[in-house]
Design a protein around this motif. Structure first.
Motif, PDB file in Angstrom:
ATOM      1  N   PRO A 140       0.789  -1.231   0.000  1.00  0.00           N
ATOM      2  CA  PRO A 140       0.000   0.000   0.000  1.00  0.00           C
ATOM      3  C   PRO A 140       0.825   1.286   0.000  1.00  0.00           C
ATOM      4  O   PRO A 140       0.294   2.353   0.231  1.00  0.00           O
ATOM      5  N   SER A 141       2.164   1.185  -0.184  1.00  0.00           N
ATOM      6  CA  SER A 141       3.020   2.344   0.080  1.00  0.00           C
ATOM      7  C   SER A 141       3.288   3.220  -1.131  1.00  0.00           C
ATOM      8  O   SER A 141       3.830   4.315  -0.995  1.00  0.00           O
ATOM      9  N   GLY A 142       2.941   2.775  -2.342  1.00  0.00           N
ATOM     10  CA  GLY A 142       3.318   3.489  -3.545  1.00  0.00           C
ATOM     11  C   GLY A 142       2.684   4.869  -3.667  1.00  0.00           C
ATOM     12  O   GLY A 142       1.530   5.084  -3.299  1.00  0.00           O
ATOM     13  N   TYR A 143       3.445   5.806  -4.239  1.00  0.00           N
ATOM     14  CA  TYR A 143       2.939   7.171  -4.401  1.00  0.00           C
ATOM     15  C   TYR A 143       1.706   7.192  -5.303  1.00  0.00           C
ATOM     16  O   TYR A 143       0.704   7.845  -4.989  1.00  0.00           O
ATOM     17  N   LEU A 144       1.804   6.517  -6.446  1.00  0.00           N
ATOM     18  CA  LEU A 144       0.646   6.466  -7.343  1.00  0.00           C
ATOM     19  C   LEU A 144      -0.473   5.628  -6.746  1.00  0.00           C
ATOM     20  O   LEU A 144      -1.655   5.908  -6.958  1.00  0.00           O
ATOM     21  N   LEU A 163      -4.087   7.288  -6.302  1.00  0.00           N
ATOM     22  CA  LEU A 163      -5.100   6.845  -7.260  1.00  0.00           C
ATOM     23  C   LEU A 163      -5.948   5.671  -6.764  1.00  0.00           C
ATOM     24  O   LEU A 163      -7.163   5.656  -6.966  1.00  0.00           O
ATOM     25  N   VAL A 164      -5.314   4.685  -6.119  1.00  0.00           N
ATOM     26  CA  VAL A 164      -6.070   3.520  -5.643  1.00  0.00           C
ATOM     27  C   VAL A 164      -6.681   3.801  -4.273  1.00  0.00           C
ATOM     28  O   VAL A 164      -7.857   3.504  -4.042  1.00  0.00           O
ATOM     29  N   GLU A 165      -5.887   4.365  -3.376  1.00  0.00           N
ATOM     30  CA  GLU A 165      -6.401   4.679  -2.041  1.00  0.00           C
ATOM     31  C   GLU A 165      -7.620   5.609  -2.126  1.00  0.00           C
ATOM     32  O   GLU A 165      -8.570   5.472  -1.356  1.00  0.00           O
ATOM     33  N   THR A 166      -7.565   6.526  -3.077  1.00  0.00           N
ATOM     34  CA  THR A 166      -8.670   7.474  -3.241  1.00  0.00           C
ATOM     35  C   THR A 166      -9.766   6.931  -4.142  1.00  0.00           C
ATOM     36  O   THR A 166     -10.733   7.640  -4.441  1.00  0.00           O
ATOM     37  N   ASN A 201     -11.734   1.526   4.646  1.00  0.00           N
ATOM     38  CA  ASN A 201     -11.222   1.952   3.348  1.00  0.00           C
ATOM     39  C   ASN A 201     -10.684   0.776   2.542  1.00  0.00           C
ATOM     40  O   ASN A 201     -10.844   0.710   1.310  1.00  0.00           O
ATOM     41  N   GLU A 202     -10.044  -0.193   3.223  1.00  0.00           N
ATOM     42  CA  GLU A 202      -9.516  -1.363   2.535  1.00  0.00           C
ATOM     43  C   GLU A 202     -10.647  -2.255   2.028  1.00  0.00           C
ATOM     44  O   GLU A 202     -10.538  -2.871   0.971  1.00  0.00           O
ATOM     45  N   ILE A 203     -11.727  -2.329   2.795  1.00  0.00           N
ATOM     46  CA  ILE A 203     -12.883  -3.115   2.346  1.00  0.00           C
ATOM     47  C   ILE A 203     -13.434  -2.513   1.052  1.00  0.00           C
ATOM     48  O   ILE A 203     -13.692  -3.225   0.074  1.00  0.00           O
ATOM     49  N   THR A 204     -13.595  -1.211   1.041  1.00  0.00           N
ATOM     50  CA  THR A 204     -14.127  -0.534  -0.142  1.00  0.00           C
ATOM     51  C   THR A 204     -13.215  -0.750  -1.342  1.00  0.00           C
ATOM     52  O   THR A 204     -13.681  -1.052  -2.454  1.00  0.00           O
ATOM     53  N   LYS A 261     -22.819  -5.854  -1.488  1.00  0.00           N
ATOM     54  CA  LYS A 261     -23.640  -5.957  -0.283  1.00  0.00           C
ATOM     55  C   LYS A 261     -22.824  -6.291   0.968  1.00  0.00           C
ATOM     56  O   LYS A 261     -23.340  -6.213   2.081  1.00  0.00           O
ATOM     57  N   VAL A 262     -21.560  -6.704   0.792  1.00  0.00           N
ATOM     58  CA  VAL A 262     -20.742  -7.105   1.937  1.00  0.00           C
ATOM     59  C   VAL A 262     -20.438  -5.901   2.815  1.00  0.00           C
ATOM     60  O   VAL A 262     -20.028  -4.844   2.334  1.00  0.00           O
ATOM     61  N   THR A 263     -20.612  -6.070   4.133  1.00  0.00           N
ATOM     62  CA  THR A 263     -20.350  -4.988   5.082  1.00  0.00           C
ATOM     63  C   THR A 263     -19.217  -5.372   6.031  1.00  0.00           C
ATOM     64  O   THR A 263     -18.885  -6.558   6.175  1.00  0.00           O
ATOM     65  N   LYS A 264     -18.679  -4.374   6.687  1.00  0.00           N
ATOM     66  CA  LYS A 264     -17.627  -4.635   7.675  1.00  0.00           C
ATOM     67  C   LYS A 264     -18.168  -5.494   8.812  1.00  0.00           C
ATOM     68  O   LYS A 264     -17.458  -6.397   9.297  1.00  0.00           O
TER      69      LYS A 264
END
Length: 910
Positions: free
Chosen positions: A305-309, A313-316, A603-606, A658-661
């Motif tokens: 998860p550390s990459g700048y791009l 782009l993915v995190e957001t 956020n990771e689930i999404t 439909k999956v929730t935390k």
């Protein structure tokens, strides 16, 4: 197998492509020993690399020719790849290559790339296999028949391979980035070639290409694994040293790609739901020091998860995924960036955002921490490759194609010596928008154009001539590939919560330790409607814990050159661990943290839902995915309430949304556990130490839901043919299944296995189905059959598959049904049975030489109480089969009236 007598090398060369008498045999000349890679040469120009590894049970012979798509001229696009196919046909002296490869029972392949073509065979280690492989490769180097009759069949197979790629949006995008990015250099041409050139080339033209490049002075021979070095050198002398050095001069290619004048843009419009943004930048040759710095930069930019791009782009959630591809090539190459975009995003808007983020790359100040993280990942990958001798020997193909095998060591050294200023320098040098292929042409004055350094042969020779490499690593001890030896080196035990484990004491190269764990969970009531939740939970276990962020987990694993992977299917949580002896306790501590303290950030689930659904959206119009899904739904019509229900592709997307935390946390806390699990470690690790860490890791990972195996329902299949039209798809697929009742301990199981071997899965493309559809008629690139016979229930099936041009749909259907009908009506021959018995036995021996097979055998014993001896017993039963038993088994369990077939493709094509 037919053997040539020892003096016949001179005899068979009389018919070689050069009408020159064979030269006198000579012993290979020793050149150097670089980190266990022993280099030799012959006076005819051929290079030899020996890589002994006594811990292996297998050996590989890999021959690399310095010819690829880069060397093709006008009207020759795809010729190198087509020739690769033709060299599996026959030679003047040894005859049918595929038949003999099949009889040997190993695995073999040939591949073509920009700078090179290679052929390799992996067999159980034996002097007979070594001699045959070297004899065969020497014969097809100069004595391939290349008949027009064979070419007439094979060109359509290659064309079908081309069409399969045309169905894949990612492959289409890669090819278009390269073809648009290169103006003159042949790296812009697809290796598989032009469909028109493939169809029109004639055998005499192909032979000229063959005679020019398939010569000893253009080849590097690699022998690796467990083998007798003295005998290897003798056979090389006998078969290769007598080949004369040709009189022609290759000359090499001399096209240099000019610096790009401005940003390029292209657009592809196809019938597909998948959205992709792609970008390419001209970069360095593999021999350039910049290649290592660029590799680290790509990791820094895109790592999850550390990459700048990745973060921007993915995190957001602007894109669902990002990855890069940078081929190892001889001349200045390109890097390809791929951005997967969810279907509900505006592609034009995301394209502007992606371009803006790429424009920032050159201006970022990369830190020592960035570099440390990237180097750990790259060095882990390098070590993993080097410590798997068979794969390493095959992987050297790319580096040899790039100029010299020692370039791989220099690349590693360059990675180890990287400094932050190197990363910042290459980012500023190469990441300019006028060096990018993505957008429109835009004039701009005073451009500082990018011109990567060119490396001539003499420069590469100068770089590598005095290179000595690092000190040799300790060689692992030999390990006999047998069930008796496996039992001798196996320790079994049980943890406090009931989980069973096995430890196989085997020295692996680099002191690696591998483990596979299968944890069974749940029951029919507790798992109802939770398939999507189970898969999502397993994929998110590494997304963070109470003690570590996702980034920290990944960083720790990379620093230890280790990995942990998890996924779920049915009632199983699968965990694989790949590490080294010194790091084993720490890696297991991370796994324990994941299993007991996972936090599942929202956020990771999404992100995971978006990533998974983006991939599924790409499958919605893919013929193979559609046909496979529909076949399962037709053959196993479970109600929606069953855990075996097969949802449609769109239903899978809807279920994921439909999956929730709360559902994930509930599943993790109440259903997952290790009480009914089993796992096996392999490596030179003390069994007590292994058990102690296993107890710490899994001992308290228990489930509140009692495990009860849910047995599938048997559905009797009845004859049905279904067509699915998938418009604007170049390739089509045919899939079929027929159900019956059987477990693997059934007395008829060995006979049915052998019947299926002869019909569709045995040997090297020599079973009836591939022989008919691929070899004789050339109407399918890939075709075969397989059995699905379980261990713990009786719901079994026979299945077939075929890839085809949509216009060949009727011919493929007729050929498959005809071959099945003939087998049922007339049975098989004694010759077929004898041949497949031999290849089956050799294949089993090859399989037993792999670590994954050893692990799987032990896990099967632990979970299902299947004795290890059953592996040998199965082969004994196969070898004792009578022809009447095999023919009877096929008729008893397979019927033309029980086969469901699904055909998917653009069958409206003319």
């Amino acid at each position: 197998m037919k053997h040539l007598l020892l003096g016949t090398a001179v005899f068979f060369l009389m018919g070689a492509v050069n009408p020159v008498l064979a030269q006198k045999a000579e012993s290979p000349k020793f050149i150097s020993n670089t980190e266990g890679v022993k280099e030799y040469s012959l006076s005819n120009g051929m290079k030899i690399l020996l890589i002994p590894d006594p811990s292996q049970s297998n050996m590989v012979v890999n021959i690399v020719y310095n010819v690829g798509s880069k060397d093709e001229g006008y009207g020759e696009k795809g010729m190198a790849h087509l020739l690769e196919h033709m060299l599996f046909k026959s030679t003047k002296n040894l005859g049918d290559i595929k038949k003999q490869l099949s009889d040997k029972g190993g695995r073999a392949n040939g591949t073509t790339w920009y700078d090179r073509t290679n052929y390799y065979e992996v067999f159980p280690s034996s002097d007979e296999n070594l001699q045959w492989s070297l004899q065969m490769e020497a014969d097809r180097m100069v004595n391939a028949t290349i008949l027009q009759s064979d070419l007439d069949k094979e060109f359509s197979v290659v064309r079908n391979e081309f069409e399969i790629g045309e169905n894949n949006p990612t492959r289409v995008m890669i090819q278009n980035v390269f073809s648009n990015g290169y103006t003159w250099h042949n790296y812009g041409n697809s290796t598989i070639g032009s469909k028109e050139d493939i169809e029109r080339v004639k055998a005499p033209t192909l032979r000229k290409f063959y005679e020019k490049y398939y010569q000893p002075d253009n080849a590097t021979l690699i022998v690796a694994g467990k083998f007798d070095e003295k005998n290897a050198l003798k056979y090389i002398s006998d078969y290769f040293s007598v080949l004369p050095k040709p009189n022609r001069e290759l000359g090499g290619t001399y096209t240099v790609e000019p610096a790009q004048n401005g940003e390029k843009y292209f657009e592809i419009k196809r019938n597909n739901d998948q959205q992709i943004i792609a970008a390419g930048y001209h970069t360095s040759a593999y021999a350039d020091k910049d290649y290592a710095a660029l590799a680290a930069l790509y990791e820094i930019l895109t790592a999850d998860p550390s990459g700048y791009l990745y973060k921007s782009l993915v995190e957001t959630q602007k894109v669902s995924g990002i990855w890069t591809f940078s081929p190892v090539v001889r001349d200045p190459g390109m890097v390809y960036f791929n951005f997967d975009v969810p279907k509900d995003r505006n592609l034009e808007e995301i394209t502007r955002i992606v371009k803006a983020e790429l424009d920032k790359v050159a201006g970022i100040k990369y830190t020592a921490e960035d570099l440390k993280r990237a180097k750990a990942k790259l060095i882990k990958d390098i070590d993993d490759g080097k410590n798997n001798t068979i794969n390493y020997a095959i992987g050297l193909t790319e580096i040899i194609g790039a100029g010299n095998y020692k370039l791989g060591f220099l690349y590693r050294d360059n990675v180890e010596n990287l400094k932050p200023e190197d990363i910042n320098r290459v980012a500023q040098k190469y990441f300019k928008n006028n060096n990018r292929t993505l957008g429109i042409f835009k004039p701009s004055p005073n451009e500082e154009r990018v011109f990567p350094a060119e490396f001539r042969d003499n420069q590469i020779a100068e770089l590598t001539k005095d290179y000595k490499g690092k000190a040799l690593e300790k060689e692992p001890a030999p390990f006999e590939a047998s069930i008796a030896n496996l039992k001798k080196n196996l320790t079994e035990g049980k943890l406090s919560n009931g989980m069973k484990y096995g430890v196989i004491n085997k020295e692996l190269k680099g002191e690696k330790v591998q483990g596979t764990f299968r944890l069974r969970f749940g029951n029919e009531k507790d798992l109802k409607g939770k398939n999507a939740v189970a898969k999502m939970t397993a994929s998110l276990l590494k997304s963070g814990t109470k003690n570590r962020t996702k980034e920290q987990i990944q960083d720790e694993l990379d620093q230890m050159r280790s990995s942990i992977d998890t996924y779920a299917y049915g009632q199983n949580l699968m965990i694989s661990v790949n590490t080294y002896k010194q790091h084993y306790p720490k890696v297991m501590a991370i796994l324990q943290d994941i299993l007991t303290n996972a936090s599942f950030p929202e956020n990771e689930i999404t992100k995971t839902v978006v990533e998974t659904n983006t991939w599924l959206e790409g499958q919605l119009k893919d013929p193979n995915a559609i046909a496979n899904n529909e076949l399962q739904r037709l053959a196993t019509p479970y109600p929606e309430t069953s855990i075996f229900y097969v949802p449609s592709l769109q239903e899978q997307i809807d279920n994921n949304n439909k999956v929730t935390k709360a559902q994930i946390v509930d599943f993790y806390q109440n259903i997952m556990g290790a009480s009914d699990g089993a796992g096996t470690l392999i490596g030179n690790i003390d069994s007590k130490t292994a058990a102690t860490e296993l107890e710490k890791t899994f001992g308290k990972f228990t489930s509140k839901s009692k495990f009860t195996e849910v047995k599938p329902t048997f559905f009797e299949t009845k004859k049905q043919d279904k067509n699915i039209i998938t418009p604007d798809k170049e390739n089509a697929v045919a899939l079929g299944t027929s159900s019956f009742k059987m477990k693997q301990d059934h007395p008829d199981y060995p006979a049915l296995v052998m019947a299926n071997e002869i019909l569709g899965s045995g040997g090297f493309l020599s079973a009836r189905l591939p022989m008919r559809l691929r070899e004789k008629e050339g109407i399918s690139y890939g075709v075969g059959s397989y059995l699905n016979v379980p261990v713990s229930n009786e719901v079994a099936s026979w299945n077939y598959y075929a890839f085809l041009n949509p216009t060949k749909r009727a011919a493929v259907e007729a050929a498959i049904k005809d071959e099945l009908g003939k087998a049922l009506a007339s049975g098989f021959t004694q010759e077929e049975l004898d041949s497949n018995k031999k290849s089956y036995a050799n294949g089993r021996k090859t399989s037993l030489g792999t670590d994954n097979t050893l692990i799987n055998l032990v896990n099967t014993k632990l979970i299902f109480d299947i004795p290890l001896e059953s592996f040998d017993e199965q082969n004994t039963k196969i070898q004792n089969l009578k022809l009447s038993e095999v023919n009877a088994a096929l008729k008893k369990y397979i019927s033309e009236n029980s086969v469901i077939s699904v055909f998917a493709g653009d069958f409206n094509k003319k």
